[in-house]
Design a protein around this motif. Structure first.
Motif, mmCIF file in Angstrom:
data_model
loop_
_atom_site.group_PDB
_atom_site.id
_atom_site.type_symbol
_atom_site.label_atom_id
_atom_site.label_comp_id
_atom_site.label_asym_id
_atom_site.label_seq_id
_atom_site.Cartn_x
_atom_site.Cartn_y
_atom_site.Cartn_z
ATOM 1 N N VAL A 177 -75.074 -5.410 -31.450
ATOM 2 C CA VAL A 177 -76.412 -5.321 -30.863
ATOM 3 C C VAL A 177 -76.868 -3.868 -30.781
ATOM 4 N N GLU A 178 -75.990 -2.979 -30.326
ATOM 5 C CA GLU A 178 -76.354 -1.564 -30.172
ATOM 6 C C GLU A 178 -76.603 -0.903 -31.526
ATOM 7 N N LYS A 179 -75.891 -1.367 -32.554
ATOM 8 C CA LYS A 179 -76.102 -0.819 -33.889
ATOM 9 C C LYS A 179 -77.443 -1.261 -34.459
ATOM 10 N N LYS A 180 -77.813 -2.530 -34.225
ATOM 11 C CA LYS A 180 -79.062 -3.050 -34.793
ATOM 12 C C LYS A 180 -80.269 -2.595 -33.990
ATOM 13 N N TRP A 181 -80.128 -2.508 -32.668
ATOM 14 C CA TRP A 181 -81.252 -2.117 -31.815
ATOM 15 C C TRP A 181 -80.810 -0.987 -30.885
ATOM 16 N N PRO A 182 -80.703 0.235 -31.416
ATOM 17 C CA PRO A 182 -80.299 1.371 -30.583
ATOM 18 C C PRO A 182 -81.258 1.544 -29.406
ATOM 19 N N GLU A 207 -84.473 -11.392 -35.910
ATOM 20 C CA GLU A 207 -85.387 -10.314 -36.295
ATOM 21 C C GLU A 207 -85.682 -9.389 -35.127
ATOM 22 N N SER A 208 -85.816 -9.948 -33.945
ATOM 23 C CA SER A 208 -86.127 -9.141 -32.769
ATOM 24 C C SER A 208 -85.345 -9.676 -31.587
ATOM 25 N N PRO A 209 -84.874 -8.785 -30.705
ATOM 26 C CA PRO A 209 -84.128 -9.252 -29.553
ATOM 27 C C PRO A 209 -85.019 -9.828 -28.461
ATOM 28 N N LEU A 224 -81.462 -0.349 -26.794
ATOM 29 C CA LEU A 224 -81.674 -1.568 -26.020
ATOM 30 C C LEU A 224 -80.816 -1.504 -24.763
ATOM 31 N N ILE A 247 -78.210 -10.194 -25.208
ATOM 32 C CA ILE A 247 -79.628 -9.887 -25.412
ATOM 33 C C ILE A 247 -80.485 -10.449 -24.288
ATOM 34 N N ILE A 301 -76.362 -12.293 -35.844
ATOM 35 C CA ILE A 301 -77.260 -11.154 -35.619
ATOM 36 C C ILE A 301 -78.103 -10.864 -36.847
#
Length: 334
Positions: free
Chosen positions: A270-275, A331-333, A277, A206, A327
């Motif tokens: 990471v990619e699943k939670k914040w597509p 809440e936010s990257p 990014l 991140i 993860i």
């Protein structure tokens, strides 16, 4: 909880005949309590353990090396001393006799060795006739050296190969001898690679952080033992009130997976939670290096003694569980 304080000049010892002083604020003594722990080096593990013990009514004190960190730790409710292990403050060392438990989390230094054991006589004289009943030194599984991928338990012969690993083993022996001289058995915890919130493969991805030197060294290893900070604290707390039957314990999880596998899993989370990014691409393995590598440091470290004798049931038995918990807390990257 407040304690009385004095302002004054703290005297530091220097090798040779030189002295220098620094004005600091020192506690006269910790508040009276049956449970008092002093942490030499309040780093990642120390702070996590300190919060848990503080919530259980412990008096928690320790050391750090800069004013910013000191203020942060004091705001959490801890008694903290600025401390340079190369120039130990006699006033702080004298305070050690008032504590029942002593956690040592200061690593050795190249060219110096264990910075505190240089002053073993000072520490010994500070602790004689004191309240100390528990001493734990946080070491590393690096003391086993290269084991050719074998399963390694605490009875496996140590064979450190690099200088830092050799110094780790010397530190183990030094702190063990000191505890025995004071009349109680020490604890040596050989830790795998430590990770947890704000210190994991997820955080590295991140924050687009460069790999640490340790991570670079582990890039092509087939096995890398690791452990979540919460499980280290579990093991520590299992020994605090009830002395365990042995002195040395491996503190690792169940899955000594290669670093690249951990980062691949972290990337998927990471990619699943914040597509969307924008992450840096994972480093590609150099197959020629992998195929011809010398398996330095290769070993699978057993945690059977930790489970059987300390009763530790791992919260995070593998990196998948550990990374998922990390993860889930973010809440936010950004």
């Amino acid at each position: 909880m407040e304690v009385g304080q004095i302002r004054g000049s703290a005297v530091y010892l220097h090798r040779g005949h030189h002295r220098r002083s620094l004005s600091v604020s020192l506690s006269i003594a910790p508040p009276k309590s049956e449970k008092r722990i002093f942490m030499l080096g309040m780093g990642f593990v120390g702070q996590t353990l300190a919060r848990k013990l503080h919530n259980q009514g412990w008096v928690v004190s320790g050391t750090c090396t800069n004013h910013v960190k000191k203020k942060q730790l004091e705001d959490m409710g801890f008694h903290v001393h600025l401390f340079d292990a190369n120039y130990p403050d006699l006033n702080v060392l004298q305070l050690l006799k008032n504590y029942t438990h002593f956690l040592v989390s200061v690593p050795p230094m190249l060219g110096i060795g264990d910075p505190m054991l240089q002053h073993e006589e000072l520490i010994r004289s500070s602790l004689v006739n004191g309240d100390m009943q528990w001493l734990c030194y946080l070491s590393s599984t690096s003391v086993y050296g290269d084991c050719g991928g074998e399963l390694v338990d605490e009875d496996y012969p140590t064979n450190p190969e690099n200088e830092l690993a050799k110094l780790r083993l010397a530190s183990e022996e030094g702190w063990s001898n000191l505890a025995h001289c004071l009349g109680f058995s020490p604890l040596i915890f050989r830790l795998g690679g430590i990770y947890g919130p704000r210190r994991s493969a997820i955080d590295t991805l991140i924050k687009q952080k460069p790999l640490s030197e340790g991570q670079k060294r582990r890039t092509h290893r087939k096995y890398t033992s690791r452990v979540h900070v919460e499980d280290i604290c579990q093991a520590l707390m299992a020994t605090i009130d009830k002395p365990p039957p042995r002195e040395v314990y491996n503190i690792v999880d169940d899955d000594p997976a290669p670093r690249e596998e951990v980062f691949e899993n972290a990337r998927k989370l990471v990619e699943k939670k914040w597509p969307g990014l924008n992450l840096q691409p994972l480093e590609q393995k150099d197959r020629s290096i992998v195929e011809t590598r010398n398996l330095k440091g290769e070993k699978r470290v057993s945690n059977a003694r930790m489970k059987n004798e300390l009763g530790v049931q791992l919260l995070h038995p593998d990196y998948r569980s550990g990374l998922q918990s990390i993860i889930d807390q973010i809440e936010s990257p950004f």
